[in-house]
Design an enzyme around this catalytic site. Structure first.
Site, mmCIF file in Angstrom:
data_model
loop_
_atom_site.group_PDB
_atom_site.id
_atom_site.type_symbol
_atom_site.label_atom_id
_atom_site.label_comp_id
_atom_site.label_asym_id
_atom_site.label_seq_id
_atom_site.Cartn_x
_atom_site.Cartn_y
_atom_site.Cartn_z
ATOM 1 N N LYS A 1 3.421 2.319 6.904
ATOM 2 C CA LYS A 1 3.659 1.243 5.937
ATOM 3 C C LYS A 1 4.757 1.662 4.966
ATOM 4 O O LYS A 1 4.784 2.817 4.512
ATOM 5 C CB LYS A 1 2.350 0.961 5.189
ATOM 6 N N SER B 1 -2.080 -6.646 3.117
ATOM 7 C CA SER B 1 -0.643 -6.474 3.062
ATOM 8 C C SER B 1 -0.077 -5.550 4.146
ATOM 9 O O SER B 1 1.120 -5.571 4.369
ATOM 10 C CB SER B 1 -0.246 -5.969 1.684
ATOM 11 N N SER C 1 -6.190 -4.283 2.457
ATOM 12 C CA SER C 1 -4.925 -4.314 3.201
ATOM 13 C C SER C 1 -4.874 -3.493 4.480
ATOM 14 O O SER C 1 -3.948 -3.659 5.267
ATOM 15 C CB SER C 1 -3.772 -3.898 2.291
HETATM 16 N N1 GLN Z 1 -4.887 -9.069 -0.469
HETATM 17 C C1 GLN Z 1 -5.074 -8.104 -1.502
HETATM 18 C C2 GLN Z 1 -4.140 -8.393 -2.630
HETATM 19 O O1 GLN Z 1 -3.352 -9.272 -2.519
HETATM 20 C C3 GLN Z 1 -4.911 -6.757 -0.879
HETATM 21 C C4 GLN Z 1 -3.943 -5.846 -1.474
HETATM 22 C C5 GLN Z 1 -3.947 -4.466 -0.861
HETATM 23 O O2 GLN Z 1 -4.964 -4.002 -0.350
HETATM 24 N N2 GLN Z 1 -2.803 -3.788 -0.978
HETATM 25 O O3 GLN Z 1 -4.186 -7.801 -3.647
#
Ligand code: GLN
Length: 486
Positions: A79, A154, A178
């Site tokens: 990532k 994400s 995420s």
């Molecule tokens: N969907 C979550 C958010 O928007 C997840 C974020 C993450 O785990 N980086 O904050």
């Protein structure tokens, strides 16, 4: 035998017995990445030269039988929020579009030491803010199971790259789901480890008190293998645990008979897609057949999970992102700037996307004098209650089984105009992060031709039990072996 579909375990065996070389495996992966990724768009950067050089070194290491690990010669994706020296690390943000770190994250160093081969850096929602990769500052990644659908987020790029067979494993980051939600949408396995189990040094912070780096792979065994190599105490991250990293793969085959599986009743309520609900029920039956004892448990503060998560996220993120001001990292816009404040403003206006700006503003508001006690401090107190919920439920059970998302992957564009609807899709994943407990995501079936995932939630530092229980399921099911038809 398709080289790009191998598990780590299979590839490592072929490498050690010299049936294939890492250069061959890496070339196959790079070729497929160049052929297929124009459709999927999982990579922000493909690191051909680095990959081939690392593969050559891995082959030499194997030839000399010099400190060969299960990851030596194995191609992986990472990532793009994890620092790689000399290789762009963008967080999929325009503000870091050309940022090249001068140092490696601890995780990057550990994977280098193990001899893994970096194929590329993967797309994400900008700074990790989102559930679909549609918030990437560059482009939207597509779900390999249906290119009109989101891969989740994400870490959507890391999940899509795995699912499209463009890497043998990938490294994601999970602040509120995420790793798990994209794993679920793309039919792969992934773990959010206990907070502090894996060093965050060199991870570009979203929420310093929730963020966790975790492996995404073809199966539970491979996730366990990767976690063994990236976890551990790090003097550069004072929040890492001192306790030694267990050898997860050596306890993974222990029987699960008579172990206790908790089903949190607040997670099985109306609103879940019928196909998701039936897949989860089937999984519970499978565990029952495997001899586990099923118990209903309660996590009474579940309804506060989303507000607590988002409030704390806005607050910490607005503070963490203050460093991107046009004078230190990445983008700097100073057109006719009157003073340094003007540089800050122009850079941030141009460099950040809408979702990032929205969260910074909400966070600054929650932290401002007069509101701090009402919002931030209150949320921190409720956070303690969320943590206690998990501790109480897990005192009487070995692991909990829960859904990851109320639905399977949604269509690209379906939720982009309604940020609240997007936040609501995180309802089942966000509470574990403020609580710090580990959670393993694994494929559990299909609903309307799209993958369904489930999560197993464990006690602090008890990843070993999650792997054991997850592995037992994958010994009797083959959802995780299904690949999309690209
Ligand atoms: N969907 C979550 C958010 O928007 C997840 C974020 C993450 O785990 N980086 O904050």
């Amino acid at each position: 035998m398709e080289l790009t579909n191998l598990t780590i375990q299979e590839a490592s065996e072929l490498l050690k017995t010299k049936k294939i070389s890492s250069v061959e495996l890496t070339q196959a992966m790079l070729k497929r990445a160049h052929d297929v990724d124009s459709k999927v768009k999982s990579y922000v950067t493909i690191t051909d030269d680095v990959a081939l050089e690392q593969a050559k070194q891995a082959d030499e290491r194997i030839a000399k039988n010099d400190n060969v690990t299960p990851l030596t010669g194995i191609p992986f994706a990472m990532k793009d929020c994890i620092s790689t020296r000399g290789i762009k690390t963008t967080c999929s943000s325009k503000i870091l579009e050309n940022y090249v770190p001068q140092y490696n994250a601890t995780v990057t160093n550990k994977l280098n030491e193990a001899g893994a081969v970096l194929v590329g850096k993967t797309n994400m929602d900008e700074f990790g803010m989102g559930s679909s990769t549609e918030n990437s500052g560059f482009f939207t990644t597509r779900n390999p199971w249906n290119l009109d659908y989101v891969p989740g987020g994400s870490s959507g790029g890391a999940a899509a790259a795995m699912s499209a067979s463009l890497a043998t494993f990938s490294i994601g980051e999970d602040t509120g789901g995420s790793v798990r939600q994209p794993a679920s949408f793309c039919n792969i396995t992934g773990i959010k480890p206990t907070y502090g189990r894996v060093s965050r040094y060199g991870l570009i912070s979203l929420v310093s008190s929730f963020d966790g780096i975790g492996p995404m792979a073809r199966d539970v065994y491979d996730c366990a293998t990767v976690l063994e190599h990236i976890a551990g105490h790090d003097e550069n991250d004072s929040t890492t645990y001192q306790s030694p990293v267990p050898h997860y793969t050596s306890t993974i085959n222990k029987p699960i008979k008579k172990m206790k599986l908790g089903i949190p009743k607040e997670y099985f309520v109306a609103g879940m897609e019928a196909g998701v609900q039936s897949a989860l029920q089937e999984a519970i039956r499978t565990y029952e057949k495997l001899g586990m004892e099923i118990h209903e448990v309660s996590l009474p503060h579940t309804k506060y999970g989303l507000p607590v998560y988002y409030l704390l996220l806005f607050a910490e993120a607005s503070s963490n992102l203050a460093r991107f001001d046009g004078t230190r990292f990445g983008l700097s816009v100073s057109k006719n700037a009157k003073d340094v404040i003007d540089i800050y403003l122009q850079t941030r206006r141009e460099g950040f996307g809408d979702e990032v700006k929205r969260r910074i503003m909400l966070g600054a508001y929650a932290l401002s004098a007069g509101y701090y006690d009402a919002y931030y401090l209150k949320a921190q107190k409720v956070r303690t209650l969320l943590r206690r919920d998990f501790e109480t439920a897990l005192a009487s059970c070995d692991v909990l089984l829960a859904p990851i998302s109320p639905t399977t992957a949604f269509k690209i564009g379906e939720k982009t105009n309604d940020p609240l609807d997007m936040y609501l899709s995180d309802i089942y994943t966000v509470a574990t992060n403020p609580a710090g407990v580990p959670a393993l995501a694994l494929p559990a079936g299909f609903s309307k031709d799209m993958p369904v995932g489930m999560q197993l939630i464990g006690k602090h530092l008890d990843e070993a039990t999650l792997f054991q229980v997850g592995h037992a399921y994958q010994q009797v099911t083959d959802w995780h072996k299904k690949l999309p038809n690209l």
